[in-house]
Design a protein around this motif. Structure first.
Motif, short mmCIF file in Angstrom:
data_model
loop_
_atom_site.label_atom_id
_atom_site.label_comp_id
_atom_site.label_asym_id
_atom_site.label_seq_id
_atom_site.Cartn_x
_atom_site.Cartn_y
_atom_site.Cartn_z
N ILE A 1 0.88 -1.17 0.00
CA ILE A 1 0.00 0.00 0.00
C ILE A 1 0.92 1.22 0.00
O ILE A 1 1.42 1.65 1.04
N SER A 2 1.16 1.76 -1.21
CA SER A 2 2.21 2.76 -1.40
C SER A 2 1.98 4.04 -0.61
O SER A 2 2.91 4.58 -0.02
N GLU A 3 0.75 4.53 -0.59
CA GLU A 3 0.51 5.83 0.06
C GLU A 3 0.67 5.77 1.58
O GLU A 3 0.84 6.80 2.23
N ARG A 4 0.66 4.57 2.16
CA ARG A 4 0.81 4.44 3.62
C ARG A 4 2.08 3.70 4.03
O ARG A 4 2.33 3.49 5.20
N ASN A 5 2.88 3.28 3.04
CA ASN A 5 4.13 2.54 3.29
C ASN A 5 3.89 1.30 4.15
O ASN A 5 4.62 1.03 5.09
N ILE A 6 2.86 0.58 3.79
CA ILE A 6 2.48 -0.65 4.50
C ILE A 6 2.63 -1.83 3.55
O ILE A 6 2.28 -1.75 2.38
N ILE A 7 3.17 -2.91 4.09
CA ILE A 7 3.13 -4.19 3.38
C ILE A 7 2.30 -5.13 4.24
O ILE A 7 2.61 -5.36 5.41
N ARG A 8 1.25 -5.61 3.64
CA ARG A 8 0.36 -6.55 4.32
C ARG A 8 0.72 -7.95 3.83
O ARG A 8 0.68 -8.23 2.64
N VAL A 9 1.08 -8.83 4.76
CA VAL A 9 1.47 -10.20 4.45
C VAL A 9 0.31 -11.12 4.84
O VAL A 9 -0.21 -11.04 5.95
N TYR A 10 -0.06 -11.99 3.90
CA TYR A 10 -1.11 -12.99 4.16
C TYR A 10 -0.41 -14.31 4.47
O TYR A 10 -0.04 -15.07 3.58
N ARG A 11 -0.22 -14.55 5.78
CA ARG A 11 0.63 -15.63 6.26
C ARG A 11 0.25 -17.01 5.72
O ARG A 11 1.11 -17.77 5.28
N LYS A 12 -1.01 -17.37 5.75
CA LYS A 12 -1.40 -18.71 5.30
C LYS A 12 -1.17 -18.86 3.79
O LYS A 12 -0.79 -19.94 3.33
N SER A 13 -1.37 -17.81 3.03
CA SER A 13 -1.08 -17.85 1.59
C SER A 13 0.42 -18.09 1.37
O SER A 13 0.81 -18.92 0.54
N VAL A 14 1.25 -17.36 2.12
CA VAL A 14 2.70 -17.52 1.99
C VAL A 14 3.10 -18.94 2.38
O VAL A 14 3.91 -19.58 1.70
N GLN A 15 2.51 -19.47 3.45
CA GLN A 15 2.85 -20.82 3.90
C GLN A 15 2.49 -21.86 2.85
O GLN A 15 3.27 -22.78 2.57
N LEU A 16 1.33 -21.74 2.24
CA LEU A 16 0.94 -22.67 1.18
C LEU A 16 1.91 -22.62 0.01
O LEU A 16 2.30 -23.64 -0.55
N TRP A 17 2.31 -21.40 -0.37
CA TRP A 17 3.26 -21.22 -1.46
C TRP A 17 4.62 -21.79 -1.10
O TRP A 17 5.28 -22.45 -1.91
N ALA A 18 5.05 -21.55 0.14
CA ALA A 18 6.34 -22.09 0.61
C ALA A 18 6.31 -23.61 0.57
O ALA A 18 7.26 -24.24 0.07
N ASP A 19 5.24 -24.20 1.07
CA ASP A 19 5.12 -25.67 1.06
C ASP A 19 5.16 -26.21 -0.37
O ASP A 19 5.85 -27.19 -0.65
N LYS A 20 4.41 -25.59 -1.25
CA LYS A 20 4.35 -26.03 -2.66
C LYS A 20 5.72 -25.99 -3.31
O LYS A 20 6.06 -26.83 -4.13
N ASN A 21 6.53 -25.00 -2.94
CA ASN A 21 7.85 -24.81 -3.54
C ASN A 21 9.00 -25.36 -2.70
O ASN A 21 10.16 -25.10 -3.00
N VAL A 22 8.66 -26.11 -1.66
CA VAL A 22 9.64 -26.75 -0.79
C VAL A 22 10.66 -25.73 -0.27
O VAL A 22 11.87 -25.90 -0.39
N LEU A 23 10.12 -24.65 0.28
CA LEU A 23 10.93 -23.59 0.85
C LEU A 23 10.54 -23.40 2.31
O LEU A 23 9.36 -23.52 2.66
#
Length: 191
Positions: free
Chosen positions: A92-114
């Motif tokens: 979110i550029s105007e507020r300098n925020i990065i919102r992380v969706y943890r479960k989405s990241v975890q699924l992607w990490a698992d899929k990519n063996v990271l």
């Protein structure tokens, strides 16, 4: 250091991002390779500049870089899917925020063996490139402007190609992955 596979589209796979962009057909056919190359090289160049700035950091972390740039990192414990697209992170550029969706990241990490932390570093590197576009280097999507609308021989307005920003971000993340995770030294740039 384990030899992880880079999970984002690499250079050749990123061409498909350009092909899928709704504005792709508006690029003059003899310019498509140059347009793609320029976007990819923008990401690589910025990654090299970034590496020069952070290479001496003994325990490099994108989270630490973002904190020093006064980002606010918000983590939500969700798998964020809208339509058929899973979102991992949002800048979110105007507020300098990065919102992380943890479960989405975890699924992607698992899929990519990271490991989760490695996956998050890569995703944050991709988002950091978008920060650079908004605040330092200009929008990669504007490197090639095409007509918004064509009516016969008449062209109206100009628009950028959003895929170019994603290609640049993939190149940036790819280079950061090689430099900071795989511990490869960048090739010397010719003057």
């Amino acid at each position: 250091m384990p030899d992880y596979r880079f999970p984002f589209p690499g250079r050749e796979e990123s061409r498909n991002i350009l092909l899928a962009d709704p504005c792709y057909g508006k690029i003059p056919p003899d310019e498509t390779d140059a347009v793609f190359d320029r976007a990819w090289e923008t990401g690589e160049k910025e990654a090299l500049r970034f590496w020069e700035q952070w290479k001496e950091e003994p325990d490099f972390s994108m989270l630490r870089v973002l904190e020093q740039k006064h980002f606010r990192i918000q983590t939500e414990d969700v798998d964020y899917v809208m339509g058929n697209i899973r979102y991992f992170c949002e800048y979110i550029s105007e507020r300098n925020i990065i919102r992380v969706y943890r479960k989405s990241v975890q699924l992607w990490a698992d899929k990519n063996v990271l490991p989760y932390d490695t996956a998050l570093e890569l995703i944050l590197a991709h988002e950091y490139f978008h920060y650079l576009e908004w605040h330092e280097i200009g929008r990669t999507s504007k490197q090639c402007l095409v007509p918004m609308l064509r009516l016969g021989p008449l062209s109206l307005g100009k628009t950028g190609i959003s895929a170019l920003s994603e290609i640049g971000a993939n190149a940036f993340a790819n280079s950061c992955f090689r430099f900071f995770i795989q511990k490869e030294q960048p090739a010397k740039q010719e003057e």
